[in-house]
Design an enzyme around this catalytic site. Structure first.
Site, PDB file in Angstrom:
ATOM      1  N   ASP A 129       1.050   2.698  -8.028  1.00  0.00           N
ATOM      2  CA  ASP A 129       0.797   3.736  -6.809  1.00  0.00           C
ATOM      3  C   ASP A 129       1.602   5.097  -6.430  1.00  0.00           C
ATOM      4  O   ASP A 129       1.118   5.834  -5.931  1.00  0.00           O
ATOM      5  CB  ASP A 129      -0.410   2.908  -6.367  1.00  0.00           C
ATOM      6  CG  ASP A 129      -0.931   1.086  -6.370  1.00  0.00           C
ATOM      7  OD1 ASP A 129      -1.125   2.116  -7.951  1.00  0.00           O
ATOM      8  OD2 ASP A 129      -1.484   0.834  -5.710  1.00  0.00           O
ATOM      9  N   GLY A 130       2.477   4.097  -6.382  1.00  0.00           N
ATOM     10  CA  GLY A 130       3.991   4.959  -5.583  1.00  0.00           C
ATOM     11  C   GLY A 130       3.597   6.801  -6.497  1.00  0.00           C
ATOM     12  O   GLY A 130       4.052   7.491  -5.607  1.00  0.00           O
ATOM     13  N   ASN A 226      -2.323   8.517   2.374  1.00  0.00           N
ATOM     14  CA  ASN A 226      -2.415   6.134   2.621  1.00  0.00           C
ATOM     15  C   ASN A 226      -2.379   6.184   4.402  1.00  0.00           C
ATOM     16  O   ASN A 226      -3.657   6.296   4.836  1.00  0.00           O
ATOM     17  CB  ASN A 226      -1.363   5.528   1.944  1.00  0.00           C
ATOM     18  CG  ASN A 226      -2.063   5.224   0.737  1.00  0.00           C
ATOM     19  OD1 ASN A 226      -2.793   5.026   0.509  1.00  0.00           O
ATOM     20  ND2 ASN A 226      -0.723   4.314   0.409  1.00  0.00           N
ATOM     21  N   ASP A 256       4.244  -4.075  17.983  1.00  0.00           N
ATOM     22  CA  ASP A 256       5.465  -3.706  16.780  1.00  0.00           C
ATOM     23  C   ASP A 256       4.354  -2.078  16.295  1.00  0.00           C
ATOM     24  O   ASP A 256       5.711  -1.652  16.105  1.00  0.00           O
ATOM     25  CB  ASP A 256       5.466  -4.820  15.489  1.00  0.00           C
ATOM     26  CG  ASP A 256       6.177  -5.376  15.571  1.00  0.00           C
ATOM     27  OD1 ASP A 256       6.820  -5.869  16.798  1.00  0.00           O
ATOM     28  OD2 ASP A 256       5.822  -6.583  14.974  1.00  0.00           O
ATOM     29  N   THR A 267      -6.710  -0.278   1.722  1.00  0.00           N
ATOM     30  CA  THR A 267      -6.408  -1.128   1.278  1.00  0.00           C
ATOM     31  C   THR A 267      -4.879  -1.362   1.290  1.00  0.00           C
ATOM     32  O   THR A 267      -4.361  -2.520   0.343  1.00  0.00           O
ATOM     33  CB  THR A 267      -6.678  -1.285  -0.453  1.00  0.00           C
ATOM     34  OG1 THR A 267      -6.387   0.277  -0.810  1.00  0.00           O
ATOM     35  CG2 THR A 267      -8.206  -1.832  -0.002  1.00  0.00           C
ATOM     36  N   ALA A 268      -4.123  -0.511   1.845  1.00  0.00           N
ATOM     37  CA  ALA A 268      -2.643  -0.278   1.739  1.00  0.00           C
ATOM     38  C   ALA A 268      -2.011  -1.622   2.498  1.00  0.00           C
ATOM     39  O   ALA A 268      -2.046  -2.634   3.376  1.00  0.00           O
ATOM     40  CB  ALA A 268      -1.494   0.846   1.276  1.00  0.00           C
ATOM     41  N   TYR A 269      -1.201  -1.032   3.698  1.00  0.00           N
ATOM     42  CA  TYR A 269      -0.586  -1.378   4.692  1.00  0.00           C
ATOM     43  C   TYR A 269      -1.174  -1.992   5.645  1.00  0.00           C
ATOM     44  O   TYR A 269      -0.892  -3.124   6.812  1.00  0.00           O
ATOM     45  CB  TYR A 269       0.410  -0.530   5.557  1.00  0.00           C
ATOM     46  CG  TYR A 269       1.189  -1.034   6.374  1.00  0.00           C
ATOM     47  CD1 TYR A 269       1.762  -3.116   6.591  1.00  0.00           C
ATOM     48  CD2 TYR A 269       2.349  -0.450   7.316  1.00  0.00           C
ATOM     49  CE1 TYR A 269       2.600  -2.786   7.770  1.00  0.00           C
ATOM     50  CE2 TYR A 269       3.328  -1.126   8.584  1.00  0.00           C
ATOM     51  CZ  TYR A 269       3.599  -2.126   8.326  1.00  0.00           C
ATOM     52  OH  TYR A 269       4.257  -2.924   9.321  1.00  0.00           O
ATOM     53  N   ALA A 270      -3.063  -1.605   5.834  1.00  0.00           N
ATOM     54  CA  ALA A 270      -3.810  -1.636   7.040  1.00  0.00           C
ATOM     55  C   ALA A 270      -4.177  -2.665   6.539  1.00  0.00           C
ATOM     56  O   ALA A 270      -4.655  -3.784   8.096  1.00  0.00           O
ATOM     57  CB  ALA A 270      -4.598  -0.156   7.488  1.00  0.00           C
TER      58      ALA A 270
END
Length: 385
Positions: A129-130, A226, A256, A267-270
């Site tokens: 994905d990167g 993203n 934080d 669908t990533a960090y979130a």
């Protein structure tokens, strides 16, 4: 080019031309002003002649697929191939004499130095994905269509398998394939200058000041696929930032940090921070706190057309840090601001099947969504007890 923001809660209408030759096939039977996402298909105004190949750096497993693809594009499809200079710096590529004749045909560029926005007709990504996120960062306005092969670790955004790359690439060159428009965030970071300027007053006393407020500000712009992440950085204190929506203070984030993401980024960090997963065709922006110091602070979804602004609170004990798709990380101090809204330049991602099936396939294969051992069937005899 700066586009005046529409004050409607609806997001800006995305551009439907992608790079110099690609555009979205118009549906003459459409009755909606916004075309049905299920009918979004790629077509070409002129046959594509150039392609940007993005390869994950220093990954030995990608050397052979990269070489095979480049030979196919140059020798069999007569395409002009663009490759980043640092990719060719890999000794395994530069030292391959049999590949030397192909390398001589490449057009090379350097990130942040060479503008290739009007030279590339479409993009092929080899990796995870990167690589797709990196491809997005190279184009600050119109993005050429992106075909992403799953050769990395996760592959949520990379639907194509490399085993049948020749037929798949040929189909893309011929056009009329399904695409999904992945919305991006347009981010503007305004920083106050901390450089002291010296001047001498009438009495000959040296005075240090920050100078003129207008001239001392520095503005940076980014296109984010993203998420934008604001966090407390190395400090042990809670981050303390004010969140504005269309000029109104809606809350102060104490924790934080906070994630502002696109539907693609949901669908990533979130999602790791407890957010819901949103299909990329939904016009929205998601706001997700990171470990908030409040039991009632839940992730929220706001319309795509709003303008968000993030600033350090007056009571903040420390600075904050911001990153854009995990890159360009920088410190945010008092007086700095981060303005976020939906960009009108989406990433046209080529689908393997269609936007719906590809997304649910990724949920099942990559995130194992709703995977559970099935309940046993209850027979009629057992039902009596």
């Amino acid at each position: 080019s700066e586009t005046k923001r529409n004050q409607s809660l609806h997001g800006p209408s995305p551009v439907t031309t992608f790079g110099p030759k690609a555009c979205m096939l118009q549906n003459p039977q459409a009755v909606m002003h916004i075309q049905d996402p299920a009918s979004q298909r790629l077509t070409w105004n002129k046959p594509p002649k150039s392609v940007l190949v993005i390869k994950k750096i220093q990954d030995a497993s990608l050397l052979q697929p990269f070489k095979e693809l480049c030979v196919f594009l140059t020798e069999h499809k007569n395409m002009i191939v663009y490759v980043e200079k640092k990719v060719l710096a890999d000794p395994a590529i530069a030292g391959d004499e049999s590949f030397g004749t192909i390398i001589q045909k490449f057009c090379t560029f350097r990130e942040d130095l060479d503008d290739i926005s009007n030279r590339v007709d479409f993009i092929i990504c080899l990796g995870g994905d990167g690589t797709l996120l990196y491809a997005s960062s190279l184009f600050q306005e119109s993005v050429p269509p992106v075909m992403a092969f799953h050769l990395g670790s996760l592959g949520f955004l990379t639907p194509f398998s490399f085993e049948t790359y020749q037929s798949q690439v040929t189909q893309i060159i011929e056009g009329n394939t399904a695409i999904i428009l992945r919305s991006r965030l347009r981010v503007r970071v305004v920083k106050e200058s901390r450089e002291k300027k010296a001047r001498v007053d009438e009495k000959g006393i040296l005075i240090m000041s920050n100078g003129d407020s207008e001239g001392s500000r520095k503005a940076l712009q980014y296109q984010v696929l993203n998420e934008v992440v604001v966090d407390r950085g190395p400090s042990s204190y809670l981050s303390n930032v004010d969140l504005f929506l269309d000029g109104h203070l809606i809350t102060t984030v104490q924790g934080d940090g906070v994630i502002v993401s696109t539907p693609t980024g949901s669908t990533a960090y979130a999602v790791a921070a407890g957010a819901s997963m949103i299909h990329p065709n939904v016009p929205a922006i998601m706001i997700t706190p990171i470990c908030p110091h409040s039991l009632s602070f839940r992730p929220i979804v706001v319309p795509a057309g709003v303008e968000l602004k993030i600033m350090l609170s007056r009571e903040a004990r420390n600075t904050a840090w911001v990153s854009f798709d995990g890159r360009k990380r920088q410190e945010i101090c008092h007086g700095d601001s981060i303005t976020i809204t939906t960009s009108c330049f989406p990433v046209p991602s080529i689908c393997f099947r269609d936007p719906v099936n590809d997304w649910f396939e990724s949920l099942a294969q990559c995130l194992h969504w709703n995977v559970r051992k099935k309940q046993n069937y209850l027979s009629s005899e057992e039902d009596e007890f």
